[in-house]
Design an enzyme around this catalytic site. Structure first.
Site, PDB file in Angstrom:
ATOM      1  N   VAL A  11      17.296  -9.812  22.537  1.00 37.15           N
ATOM      2  CA  VAL A  11      16.154  -8.959  22.756  1.00 37.15           C
ATOM      3  C   VAL A  11      14.839  -9.559  21.858  1.00 37.15           C
ATOM      4  CG1 VAL A  11      14.827  -6.748  22.661  1.00 37.15           C
ATOM      5  CG2 VAL A  11      17.357  -7.015  23.512  1.00 37.15           C
ATOM      6  N   LYS A  35      21.137 -19.244  11.461  1.00 35.57           N
ATOM      7  CA  LYS A  35      20.484 -19.217  13.017  1.00 35.57           C
ATOM      8  C   LYS A  35      19.002 -19.532  12.767  1.00 35.57           C
ATOM      9  CE  LYS A  35      20.771 -15.372  16.166  1.00 35.57           C
ATOM     10  NZ  LYS A  35      20.850 -13.936  16.364  1.00 35.57           N
ATOM     11  N   ARG A 152      16.365  -8.361  31.759  1.00 36.90           N
ATOM     12  CA  ARG A 152      17.768  -8.703  32.021  1.00 36.90           C
ATOM     13  C   ARG A 152      18.180  -9.885  31.600  1.00 36.90           C
ATOM     14  NH1 ARG A 152      16.564  -8.492  38.377  1.00 36.90           N
ATOM     15  NH2 ARG A 152      14.542  -9.303  37.130  1.00 36.90           N
ATOM     16  N   GLU A 153      19.469 -10.197  31.068  1.00 35.94           N
ATOM     17  CA  GLU A 153      19.708 -11.638  30.659  1.00 35.94           C
ATOM     18  C   GLU A 153      19.600 -12.514  31.930  1.00 35.94           C
ATOM     19  OE1 GLU A 153      23.477 -11.841  28.271  1.00 35.94           O
ATOM     20  OE2 GLU A 153      22.938  -9.970  27.378  1.00 35.94           O
ATOM     21  N   PHE A 247      20.538  -3.320  43.138  1.00 34.34           N
ATOM     22  CA  PHE A 247      21.893  -2.949  42.223  1.00 34.34           C
ATOM     23  C   PHE A 247      22.877  -2.289  42.956  1.00 34.34           C
ATOM     24  CE2 PHE A 247      21.690  -4.059  37.844  1.00 34.34           C
ATOM     25  CZ  PHE A 247      20.494  -4.741  37.781  1.00 34.34           C
ATOM     26  N   GLY A 251      31.157  -5.820  43.583  1.00 37.66           N
ATOM     27  CA  GLY A 251      31.906  -7.004  43.277  1.00 37.66           C
ATOM     28  C   GLY A 251      33.092  -6.587  42.346  1.00 37.66           C
ATOM     29  N   CYS A 258      25.025  -4.508  27.723  1.00 35.00           N
ATOM     30  CA  CYS A 258      24.238  -3.168  27.984  1.00 35.00           C
ATOM     31  C   CYS A 258      24.986  -2.451  28.646  1.00 35.00           C
ATOM     32  CB  CYS A 258      23.065  -3.923  28.594  1.00 35.00           C
ATOM     33  SG  CYS A 258      22.342  -5.138  27.621  1.00 35.00           S
ATOM     34  N   LYS A 261      28.334  -0.757  27.071  1.00 37.80           N
ATOM     35  CA  LYS A 261      28.166  -0.324  25.645  1.00 37.80           C
ATOM     36  C   LYS A 261      27.245   0.932  25.848  1.00 37.80           C
ATOM     37  CE  LYS A 261      24.872  -2.487  23.280  1.00 37.80           C
ATOM     38  NZ  LYS A 261      23.915  -1.844  22.625  1.00 37.80           N
ATOM     39  N   ARG A 331      30.448 -11.618  26.701  1.00 35.17           N
ATOM     40  CA  ARG A 331      30.557  -9.987  26.205  1.00 35.17           C
ATOM     41  C   ARG A 331      30.836  -9.190  27.217  1.00 35.17           C
ATOM     42  NH1 ARG A 331      25.448  -9.230  22.482  1.00 35.17           N
ATOM     43  NH2 ARG A 331      24.667  -9.856  24.275  1.00 35.17           N
TER      44      ARG A 331
END
Ligand code: UGA
Length: 436
Positions: A11, A35, A152-153, A247, A251, A258, A261, A331
């Site tokens: 983010v 980093k 969104r990633e 959405f 699948g 996200c 979690k 993840r």
């Protein structure tokens, strides 16, 4: 405008680079010195489409800087908190990073700023942050605002520039003014709310989207038993404007850091307020079952008929490991429980992903699988091909090359058409669609 962004994860890094690109002077702060060192050299900690170019350009043109010291917030009108809120074993998010950053801001801030909660947190966290800050600063020195992210990633940069809405939750007119000015170039719809509502909009949105996916997955199982087609059914449902088509792709379930979690965190918030959360618990349960259901389908169709639920002697090629295409993020990827389940049936696994192999190698339960250099390498000598992530390159595979090794394709993301598979004489199994 001078802006500080604390936390350079998925983010924070996107937020910092995009705000710099909107002509702001941005300092991105992270206490992970390794980093920051890499970022200064132009090395990205994550793969995200368009991000590397954006960061490099804005660093070169002097609008974006990377620092490790929190006192670099001074000079900024807006300070965004974008640190992680990882889940505890009980599903509650760990707010230690948010608390530490709030305390450090309180110890270091020397002038007025609006402090913006961007991390996804339970409702009333901003109120708690306000108390922490008020203990350290005069109330005239700061305002708090909640500005949830909906990126969104994989498409985060694109999403930043094209938001459906910008939510600003605060009781301060001054803070509204600063944030409206900052986001004005995006030409989006603004929604001004109180802090609590803004916090609930974020958790409520993610839980609702997860619910849509689980709903589609639930119906897909009924489709398989009745001969209906999931894509047609969800289109027909989604064409109702009140519902919407997005959405609704069935699948092997949702993953990533996200939805699983945030859903868990939202359940714990509801229960903390003595509200029955069984609706959302069912959403999570359907999701967990979906991947097991798919693994069950593989063992039933491919398994050794003499041995109950056994894939002994079978090699399975998994195409796609990342939790979705366009990212290297592993993840809570559904590919992980899928592979674990197939291994428990004694299958041997070869796997390929265009971006996520290095991250997959770090996962203990995947350490003993073969990581292939490309799709064809994974497929070599396999007894079945399994599509676990819908990377565009998989739908362009030369199927005659698959045929040289196996007739079995298990398509967990419905990327192929059953008609084409029938014409090519594959034993083809997908989600919620009957074989042609
Ligand atoms: C999600 C939300 O979409 C963002 O709005 C939000 O900002 C973000 O979480 C967050 O809270 O940070 P993200 O997790 O990056 O974004 O990815 P999505 O595109 O939402 O996909 C999540 C999962 O759902 C993936 O595993 C994807 O394969 C799955 N999915 C998505 C489906 O199975 N079916 C669909 O129809 C859509």
């Amino acid at each position: 405008m001078k802006v500080a962004v604390i936390g350079t994860g998925y983010v924070g890094l996107v937020q910092a680079a995009c705000l710099a690109d909107l002509n702001n002077e941005v300092v991105a702060i992270d206490n992970d010195s390794k980093k920051i060192k890499k970022l200064k050299q132009g090395i990205m900690p994550i793969y995200e489409a368009g991000l590397e170019d954006l960061v490099t350009r804005n660093v070169t043109e002097g609008r974006l800087k990377f620092q490790t010291e929190i006192n670099q917030i001074n000079g900024s009108e807006a300070i965004f908190i974008c640190v992680g809120t990882p889940p505890e074993p009980n599903g509650k998010p760990n707010l230690d990073y948010v608390e530490n950053v709030a305390k450090q801001i309180g110890d270091n801030l020397k002038h007025y700023a609006v402090i913006v909660e961007k991390s996804t947190v339970p409702v009333r966290t901003a109120d708690w942050m306000k108390l922490i800050l008020r203990n350290k600063l005069a109330s005239s020195d700061f305002d708090i605002a909640v500005n949830p992210e909906f990126l969104r990633e994989g498409t985060a940069v694109k999403d930043f520039y094209n938001p459906d809405r910008i939510v600003i939750g605060t009781d301060s007119e001054k803070a509204v003014g600063i944030l409206t000015k900052l986001y004005k170039p995006l030409n989006s719809q603004f929604l001004h709310t109180d802090m609590e509502s803004a916090e609930l909009i974020k958790h409520g949105s993610n839980a609702f989207l997860a619910m849509k996916i689980s709903y589609a997955n639930l119906i897909s199982r009924l489709c398989e038993k009745t001969g209906a087609d999931i894509q047609t059914v969800m289109k027909g449902i989604g064409l109702d404007k009140r519902i919407g088509e997005d959405f609704f792709k069935a699948g092997i379930g949702y993953g990533g850091f996200c939805f699983p979690k945030d859903l868990g965190a939202f359940v714990s918030v509801l229960e903390e307020y003595d509200i029955d959360a069984s609706l959302l618990k069912s959403v999570a349960k359907i999701n967990e079952d979906q991947v097991q259901y798919f693994a069950g389908k593989i063992v039933e169709k491919l398994g050794n008929p003499e041995k109950y639920y056994s894939l002994e002697g079978k090699k399975i090629a998994i195409l796609g490991l990342a939790f979705k295409p366009g990212t290297d993020d592993m993840r809570l990827a559904p590919s992980i429980p899928l592979i674990e389940q197939l291994k428990s049936y004694n299958a041997s696994i070869s796997a390929y992903d265009p971006k996520a192999i290095e991250n997959a190698k770090k996962i203990d339960s995947l350490k003993d699988i073969y990581f292939a250099k490309d799709s064809y390498d994974a497929i070599k000598n396999s007894n079945a091909v399994v599509i676990a992530t819908e990377w565009p390159e998989f739908s362009k595979l030369d199927l005659s090359k698959i045929k040289e090794h196996t007739n079995y394709i298990f398509d967990g993301r419905n990327i192929f058409s059953p008609e084409r598979m029938k014409a090519l004489k594959f034993n083809y199994y997908s989600i919620g669609r009957k074989p042609a």
